[in-house]
Design an enzyme around this catalytic site. Sequence first.
Site, short mmCIF file in Angstrom:
data_model
loop_
_atom_site.label_atom_id
_atom_site.label_comp_id
_atom_site.label_asym_id
_atom_site.label_seq_id
_atom_site.Cartn_x
_atom_site.Cartn_y
_atom_site.Cartn_z
N ASN A 9 -3.71 3.80 -0.34
CA ASN A 9 -3.63 2.27 -0.64
C ASN A 9 -2.44 1.98 -0.90
O ASN A 9 -1.76 2.37 -1.88
CB ASN A 9 -4.69 2.27 -1.62
CG ASN A 9 -4.74 0.52 -2.14
OD1 ASN A 9 -4.05 -0.19 -1.23
ND2 ASN A 9 -5.41 0.18 -3.22
N LYS A 11 -1.02 -0.86 -1.08
CA LYS A 11 -1.03 -2.19 -2.19
C LYS A 11 0.16 -3.06 -1.74
O LYS A 11 0.46 -2.93 -0.36
CB LYS A 11 -0.63 -1.77 -3.60
CG LYS A 11 -1.79 -0.59 -4.09
CD LYS A 11 -1.84 -0.49 -5.65
CE LYS A 11 -2.67 0.56 -5.84
NZ LYS A 11 -3.18 0.80 -7.35
N HIS A 94 -11.34 -3.47 -4.81
CA HIS A 94 -10.39 -2.96 -5.39
C HIS A 94 -10.40 -3.49 -6.89
O HIS A 94 -10.16 -4.66 -7.03
CB HIS A 94 -9.08 -2.65 -4.75
CG HIS A 94 -8.27 -1.70 -5.25
ND1 HIS A 94 -7.27 -2.11 -6.62
CD2 HIS A 94 -7.75 -0.29 -5.24
CE1 HIS A 94 -6.58 -0.95 -7.15
NE2 HIS A 94 -6.78 0.00 -6.30
N GLU A 96 -8.03 -3.98 -8.83
CA GLU A 96 -6.79 -5.09 -8.84
C GLU A 96 -7.25 -6.54 -8.08
O GLU A 96 -6.93 -7.52 -8.75
CB GLU A 96 -5.62 -4.69 -8.26
CG GLU A 96 -5.06 -3.49 -8.86
CD GLU A 96 -4.06 -2.48 -8.16
OE1 GLU A 96 -3.81 -2.73 -6.99
OE2 GLU A 96 -3.78 -1.45 -8.81
N GLU A 166 -13.58 4.43 -8.75
CA GLU A 166 -12.14 4.44 -9.44
C GLU A 166 -12.24 3.80 -11.03
O GLU A 166 -12.31 2.84 -10.89
CB GLU A 166 -11.18 3.61 -8.44
CG GLU A 166 -11.02 4.14 -7.17
CD GLU A 166 -9.82 3.33 -6.57
OE1 GLU A 166 -8.83 4.35 -6.06
OE2 GLU A 166 -9.74 2.37 -6.54
N GLY A 172 -3.08 4.09 -11.62
CA GLY A 172 -1.90 3.73 -11.84
C GLY A 172 -1.11 4.19 -13.44
O GLY A 172 -0.24 3.81 -13.88
N SER A 212 -4.87 8.17 -10.00
CA SER A 212 -3.74 9.03 -10.40
C SER A 212 -3.93 10.29 -9.89
O SER A 212 -3.72 11.43 -10.55
CB SER A 212 -3.58 8.95 -12.06
OG SER A 212 -3.32 7.75 -12.50
P1 PGA Z 1 -3.11 5.14 -8.52
O1 PGA Z 1 -4.13 4.21 -7.53
O2 PGA Z 1 -3.48 6.55 -7.49
O3 PGA Z 1 -1.80 4.94 -8.35
O4 PGA Z 1 -3.72 5.47 -9.53
C1 PGA Z 1 -5.32 4.23 -7.16
C2 PGA Z 1 -5.87 3.03 -6.35
O5 PGA Z 1 -5.52 1.93 -6.94
O6 PGA Z 1 -6.51 3.07 -5.53
#
Ligand code: PGA
Length: 249
Positions: A9, A11, A94, A96, A166, A172, A212
């Site tokens: 992803n 983003k 997601h 976010e 997730e 993140g 992560s």
């Molecule tokens: P990350 O993000 O690997 O940077 O923790 C995962 C995601 O948002 O799908």
Amino acid sequence: MRKQIVAGNWKMNKTESETIQLINELKQQDLNSEVEVFIAPTYVNLSAAVKSTTSSEIRIAAQNMHQSASGAYTGEISAGMLQDIGVEHVILGHSERRAYFGETDELLKEKVKAALEAGLGVIFCFGEELEERKSDTHFDVVKQQLSTALFDLDATQWPQIVLAYEPVWAIGTGETASPEQAQEMHAFIRSLIREHYDYACADGVSILYGGSVKPANATEIFAQADVDGGLIGGASLQAEDFAAIVNGF
Ligand code: PGA
């Protein structure tokens, strides 16, 4: 046999030229051919990404879409538009999108329906927040997210669904769920699908872990019985790291 999948992803990162460059770097990597690999660049770079990957096994997903087929929704993109440019999958739900754009499971239910009707596969994201884990309500939260958004689907639609658990506290943050925590939740998710549908449905769906994931922890997480791959944010923006994760199986 359920599929092993690693999805990146991206983003809101990478311009068009950077998108093409990163795809070219990925194509030079020796990627485990048993693993289905997706990348999800931003809307404006999807077409370029589709063209750059035609001769490879890398597949392109969008990061979001609108639930309506067309209409007066300034700034939005429909499933049909994505499908028309060669996008095969869309990430929905997601954390976010939920946190910053107010997406609820009721809305996601509509988005999932629209995506499937247009012939797109869905990578459906969900997971609890830190407070919910601390108060030991994480199983209830996940159950509620899945039942609201997905459990009205017909069993015949499930082959188009990929799940991505997730935990929000791991996205993140550098903090990863332990392999045991991931396995415990993934087994729970599979049991929910088994209860609501049947064994075939539950055993056929790929459940990815996200939060992560990096080269150093991918192998241990992917080794868990009910973890079928990963949804990767930060580490998907670097070809060697992403390849190492794909090859972490
Ligand atoms: P990350 O993000 O690997 O940077 O923790 C995962 C995601 O948002 O799908």
